[in-house]
Write a protein that holds these residues in place. Sequence first.
Motif, mmCIF file in Angstrom:
data_model
loop_
_atom_site.group_PDB
_atom_site.id
_atom_site.type_symbol
_atom_site.label_atom_id
_atom_site.label_comp_id
_atom_site.label_asym_id
_atom_site.label_seq_id
_atom_site.Cartn_x
_atom_site.Cartn_y
_atom_site.Cartn_z
ATOM 1 N N VAL A 45 -2.906 -0.764 -2.397
ATOM 2 C CA VAL A 45 -3.824 0.503 -2.541
ATOM 3 C C VAL A 45 -3.832 0.827 -3.959
ATOM 4 C CG1 VAL A 45 -3.821 2.871 -1.745
ATOM 5 C CG2 VAL A 45 -3.353 1.203 -0.132
ATOM 6 N N TYR A 46 -2.664 0.946 -4.627
ATOM 7 C CA TYR A 46 -2.538 1.335 -6.099
ATOM 8 C C TYR A 46 -3.545 0.283 -6.967
ATOM 9 C CZ TYR A 46 -0.023 2.904 -10.098
ATOM 10 O OH TYR A 46 0.179 3.391 -11.416
ATOM 11 N N ASP A 47 -3.410 -0.975 -6.671
ATOM 12 C CA ASP A 47 -4.041 -1.876 -7.505
ATOM 13 C C ASP A 47 -5.485 -1.787 -7.207
ATOM 14 O OD1 ASP A 47 -2.023 -3.041 -8.834
ATOM 15 O OD2 ASP A 47 -1.343 -4.449 -7.229
ATOM 16 N N THR A 48 -5.978 -1.438 -5.806
ATOM 17 C CA THR A 48 -7.523 -1.357 -5.521
ATOM 18 C C THR A 48 -8.092 -0.070 -6.438
ATOM 19 O OG1 THR A 48 -7.026 -2.203 -3.433
ATOM 20 C CG2 THR A 48 -9.021 -0.761 -3.795
ATOM 21 N N LEU A 49 -7.380 1.027 -6.448
ATOM 22 C CA LEU A 49 -7.692 2.210 -7.347
ATOM 23 C C LEU A 49 -7.717 1.607 -8.918
ATOM 24 C CD1 LEU A 49 -5.728 4.883 -5.756
ATOM 25 C CD2 LEU A 49 -8.054 4.505 -5.472
ATOM 26 N N VAL A 50 -7.043 0.852 -9.326
ATOM 27 C CA VAL A 50 -6.967 0.522 -10.828
ATOM 28 C C VAL A 50 -8.003 -0.510 -10.783
ATOM 29 C CG1 VAL A 50 -5.511 -0.598 -12.566
ATOM 30 C CG2 VAL A 50 -4.421 0.912 -11.236
ATOM 31 N N ALA A 51 -8.427 -1.493 -9.997
ATOM 32 C CA ALA A 51 -9.135 -2.522 -10.147
ATOM 33 C C ALA A 51 -10.665 -1.767 -9.937
ATOM 34 C CB ALA A 51 -9.268 -3.515 -8.932
ATOM 35 N N THR A 52 -10.749 -0.718 -9.226
ATOM 36 C CA THR A 52 -12.166 0.004 -9.135
ATOM 37 C C THR A 52 -12.516 0.547 -10.509
ATOM 38 O OG1 THR A 52 -11.645 0.362 -6.691
ATOM 39 C CG2 THR A 52 -13.257 1.945 -7.854
ATOM 40 N N ALA A 53 -11.658 1.148 -11.228
ATOM 41 C CA ALA A 53 -11.500 1.794 -12.465
ATOM 42 C C ALA A 53 -12.195 0.503 -13.454
ATOM 43 C CB ALA A 53 -10.265 2.541 -12.751
ATOM 44 N N VAL A 54 -11.248 -0.565 -13.511
ATOM 45 C CA VAL A 54 -11.658 -1.613 -14.260
ATOM 46 C C VAL A 54 -13.121 -1.924 -13.988
ATOM 47 C CG1 VAL A 54 -10.951 -4.092 -14.778
ATOM 48 C CG2 VAL A 54 -9.170 -2.454 -14.468
ATOM 49 N N GLY A 55 -13.665 -2.096 -12.561
ATOM 50 C CA GLY A 55 -14.848 -2.346 -12.459
ATOM 51 C C GLY A 55 -16.000 -1.613 -12.779
ATOM 52 N N MET A 56 -15.822 -0.267 -12.794
ATOM 53 C CA MET A 56 -16.397 0.803 -13.241
ATOM 54 C C MET A 56 -16.711 0.800 -14.913
ATOM 55 S SD MET A 56 -15.346 3.866 -10.680
ATOM 56 C CE MET A 56 -16.346 5.090 -11.508
ATOM 57 N N CYS A 57 -15.607 0.618 -15.522
ATOM 58 C CA CYS A 57 -15.570 0.463 -16.966
ATOM 59 C C CYS A 57 -16.505 -0.866 -17.372
ATOM 60 C CB CYS A 57 -14.248 0.312 -17.532
ATOM 61 S SG CYS A 57 -13.594 1.968 -17.695
ATOM 62 N N ALA A 58 -16.261 -1.852 -16.659
ATOM 63 C CA ALA A 58 -17.073 -3.239 -16.874
ATOM 64 C C ALA A 58 -18.502 -3.012 -16.657
ATOM 65 C CB ALA A 58 -16.497 -4.365 -15.836
ATOM 66 N N ALA A 59 -18.721 -2.339 -15.575
ATOM 67 C CA ALA A 59 -20.098 -2.133 -15.368
ATOM 68 C C ALA A 59 -21.060 -1.347 -16.364
ATOM 69 C CB ALA A 59 -20.319 -1.286 -13.916
ATOM 70 N N MET A 60 -20.247 -0.334 -16.780
ATOM 71 C CA MET A 60 -20.755 0.441 -17.839
ATOM 72 C C MET A 60 -20.766 -0.112 -19.018
ATOM 73 S SD MET A 60 -21.592 3.322 -16.453
ATOM 74 C CE MET A 60 -22.186 4.108 -17.847
ATOM 75 N N VAL A 61 -19.980 -0.934 -19.311
ATOM 76 C CA VAL A 61 -20.320 -1.852 -20.722
ATOM 77 C C VAL A 61 -21.338 -2.716 -20.603
ATOM 78 C CG1 VAL A 61 -19.110 -3.834 -21.779
ATOM 79 C CG2 VAL A 61 -17.813 -1.947 -21.248
ATOM 80 N N MET A 62 -21.823 -3.172 -19.208
ATOM 81 C CA MET A 62 -22.969 -4.087 -19.128
ATOM 82 C C MET A 62 -24.152 -3.194 -19.147
ATOM 83 S SD MET A 62 -24.504 -6.794 -18.701
ATOM 84 C CE MET A 62 -23.221 -7.919 -18.706
ATOM 85 N N ILE A 63 -24.021 -1.959 -18.365
ATOM 86 C CA ILE A 63 -25.419 -1.498 -17.942
ATOM 87 C C ILE A 63 -25.876 -0.512 -19.235
ATOM 88 C CG2 ILE A 63 -26.145 0.561 -16.583
ATOM 89 C CD1 ILE A 63 -24.395 -0.333 -14.278
ATOM 90 N N VAL A 64 -24.994 0.077 -20.148
ATOM 91 C CA VAL A 64 -25.573 1.039 -21.100
ATOM 92 C C VAL A 64 -26.238 0.035 -22.048
ATOM 93 C CG1 VAL A 64 -24.625 2.202 -23.103
ATOM 94 C CG2 VAL A 64 -23.599 2.704 -20.762
ATOM 95 N N PRO A 65 -25.780 -1.096 -22.368
ATOM 96 C CA PRO A 65 -26.649 -2.301 -23.512
ATOM 97 C C PRO A 65 -27.802 -2.562 -22.785
ATOM 98 C CG PRO A 65 -24.255 -2.826 -23.581
ATOM 99 C CD PRO A 65 -24.277 -1.623 -22.276
#
Length: 190
Positions: A45-65
Amino acid sequence: MSKHRKTGYRPDNKAVENAHKSTSQQGSDSLIHRAGFFRRLLAMVYDTLVATAVGMCAAMVMIVPLVVLLKNGVLDLQGYSEPADLIQASTGYKLLIQGWVGLWVIGFFLWFWKRGGQTLGMRAWRLRIYSTVDEPMTWTRLLIRLLASLGGLGTLLVLFDIKHKQSLQDRLAKTEVLKLTKEANNHRSW
């Protein structure tokens, strides 16, 4: 059967070995054992929350450019008035973003497992991955472990494997997850 097979203890780590020696003098209830289902679930559960945050940051790194390139005409808007409309409608852009996010989430788990044998959730719940064979923890074995976990469903096997407490991913990747003492969980002692 050797002593480390009974307890799930792996002697290849000096800190765990020292922790095992000190706790074995205190009694058998404080020995290092394989982790049970509920402790693993809490770490997941803890890692799912962290992985979700990692995924959101990665998505922003791709979407913004991507949005910047579409807005400035470097990439064609293909008749859409807004970049968001194109991204939502385009299977290619969605697959690109999802693939990028997937690579980052996979990388999160593999990197932490390779570097220290534990993710952030595993560290919080004093769990660590060890090899059950005398082979190094390769990227391939860790990838097999990740894929065999089936998004966490492979861990359900621990509920039925009362004697060995091994999940599907543990069996296929030849690993085990140990519940560490506080001393063994200290990264400085590795």
